[in-house]
Design a protein around this motif. Structure first.
Motif, PDB file in Angstrom:
ATOM      1  N   TYR A  31      49.525 -35.359 -36.674  1.00  0.00           N
ATOM      2  CA  TYR A  31      48.941 -34.025 -36.510  1.00  0.00           C
ATOM      3  C   TYR A  31      49.981 -33.021 -36.973  1.00  0.00           C
ATOM      4  N   MET A  32      49.662 -32.284 -38.047  1.00  0.00           N
ATOM      5  CA  MET A  32      50.617 -31.310 -38.573  1.00  0.00           C
ATOM      6  C   MET A  32      50.224 -29.914 -38.126  1.00  0.00           C
ATOM      7  N   ASP A  33      51.231 -29.137 -37.753  1.00  0.00           N
ATOM      8  CA  ASP A  33      50.965 -27.769 -37.300  1.00  0.00           C
ATOM      9  C   ASP A  33      52.103 -26.878 -37.759  1.00  0.00           C
ATOM     10  N   ALA A  34      51.892 -25.573 -37.723  1.00  0.00           N
ATOM     11  CA  ALA A  34      52.949 -24.609 -38.053  1.00  0.00           C
ATOM     12  C   ALA A  34      52.535 -23.277 -37.448  1.00  0.00           C
ATOM     13  N   SER A  35      53.461 -22.345 -37.364  1.00  0.00           N
ATOM     14  CA  SER A  35      53.121 -21.042 -36.789  1.00  0.00           C
ATOM     15  C   SER A  35      52.056 -20.382 -37.654  1.00  0.00           C
ATOM     16  N   ILE A  36      51.277 -19.506 -37.047  1.00  0.00           N
ATOM     17  CA  ILE A  36      50.182 -18.860 -37.785  1.00  0.00           C
ATOM     18  C   ILE A  36      50.744 -17.987 -38.915  1.00  0.00           C
ATOM     19  N   LYS A  37      51.913 -17.368 -38.670  1.00  0.00           N
ATOM     20  CA  LYS A  37      52.511 -16.511 -39.697  1.00  0.00           C
ATOM     21  C   LYS A  37      52.915 -17.348 -40.920  1.00  0.00           C
ATOM     22  N   GLN A  38      53.553 -18.466 -40.646  1.00  0.00           N
ATOM     23  CA  GLN A  38      53.971 -19.354 -41.734  1.00  0.00           C
ATOM     24  C   GLN A  38      52.762 -19.874 -42.514  1.00  0.00           C
ATOM     25  N   ARG A  39      51.706 -20.215 -41.788  1.00  0.00           N
ATOM     26  CA  ARG A  39      50.504 -20.735 -42.454  1.00  0.00           C
ATOM     27  C   ARG A  39      49.855 -19.664 -43.320  1.00  0.00           C
ATOM     28  N   ALA A  40      49.853 -18.415 -42.814  1.00  0.00           N
ATOM     29  CA  ALA A  40      49.277 -17.308 -43.593  1.00  0.00           C
ATOM     30  C   ALA A  40      50.117 -17.051 -44.849  1.00  0.00           C
ATOM     31  N   GLN A  41      51.437 -17.170 -44.705  1.00  0.00           N
ATOM     32  CA  GLN A  41      52.312 -16.961 -45.878  1.00  0.00           C
ATOM     33  C   GLN A  41      52.047 -18.021 -46.945  1.00  0.00           C
ATOM     34  N   ARG A  42      51.868 -19.263 -46.513  1.00  0.00           N
ATOM     35  CA  ARG A  42      51.576 -20.332 -47.472  1.00  0.00           C
ATOM     36  C   ARG A  42      50.254 -20.071 -48.191  1.00  0.00           C
ATOM     37  N   ARG A  43      49.282 -19.616 -47.439  1.00  0.00           N
ATOM     38  CA  ARG A  43      47.956 -19.338 -48.022  1.00  0.00           C
ATOM     39  C   ARG A  43      48.057 -18.190 -49.038  1.00  0.00           C
TER      40      ARG A  43
END
Ligand code: DC
Length: 233
Positions: free
Chosen positions: A154-166
């Motif tokens: 199960y992979m997860d990351a902070s919402i900010k980091q995920r938004a930056q990747r997107r």
């Protein structure tokens, strides 16, 4: 890239399943991992995206459960990985870029929440996984599609980091957005994917969580290879 020396034939089903929310890094990690292991890569999210794109192009509403189910049952979705790009085809037509547009992203959670749609897609995914030698990723690959996977992550990351990747992904497509707008969009999809009635995104009891917030893709792949070595011990 050279293949690690792992005796993969010792795995029971030769299936690795990775779930997690949008932007957790699972797609790139799964694709690179598959290449390193000599396995095929199954992007289950791309299948729901392909259906959504097809439905929108035919004027079928994302709320029309029965029409969507019929489409899901009859559509042919194929993948071809070439030079590290995972090409996607619907009924023979290439839709690799078309399934990543903001319009498809905005509607895919609603389309993928219908029970009949999920049943049709899960059946296709199980069929693809039957022959083994596969790295699958999505929201329910560890819980519903491949409950007997040899390794579940199960992979997860902070919402900010995920938004930056997107934002980086969208910039590659020539689309600009703000961090706030992306964080709101990701939050909306998280809530929808985790809160839906049928096969919501959850952590399988026997999955291993990786927080990718400050990890590079290479580190993520290496971490899973290490987990795989443990399974093979
Ligand atoms: O991984 P992705 O963001 O491309 O997936 C797009 C959408 O598809 C996601 O918002 C929820 C849905 N999905 C799903 O319901 N089940 C899966 N196994 C994979 C994706």
């Amino acid at each position: 890239m050279s293949k690690p020396r792992l005796n993969l034939s010792r795995l029971k089903n030769r299936v690795i399943a990775i779930d997690g929310p949008a932007g957790s890094g699972k797609s790139t990690t799964a694709r690179l991992l598959a290449a390193r292991l000599g396995y095929s890569y199954l992007d289950t999210g791309a299948m729901y995206r392909a259906l959504t794109h097809f439905a929108l192009s035919k004027g079928v509403s994302p709320g029309d459960a029965s029409k969507l189910q019929a489409l899901a049952e009859h559509l042919t979705i194929e993948f071809k990985t070439e030079q590290s790009v995972n090409h996607v085809f619907i009924n023979g037509e290439e839709v690799t870029d078309a399934i990543r547009t903001p319009e498809v992203t905005a509607h895919v959670s609603e389309v993928s929440a219908h029970k009949g749609v999920r049943q049709a897609m899960v059946a296709k995914q199980k069929e693809i996984g039957k022959k083994g030698a596969i790295v699958a990723e999505g929201r329910d690959t560890t819980t519903v599609v491949f409950p007997d996977a040899d390794l579940k992550v199960y992979m997860d990351a902070s919402i900010k980091q995920r938004a930056q990747r997107r934002m980086i992904d969208l910039a590659r497509m020539g689309l600009s957005t703000t961090l706030e707008a992306q964080m709101a969009e990701i939050k909306r999809r998280d809530d929808f994917d985790s809160g839906r009635k049928h096969s919501p995104l959850t952590r399988a009891k026997d999955s291993i969580t990786i927080d990718t917030t400050s990890m590079t893709i290479e580190e993520q792949v290496d971490r899973i290879i290490t987990l795989l070595k443990d399974v093979l011990k």
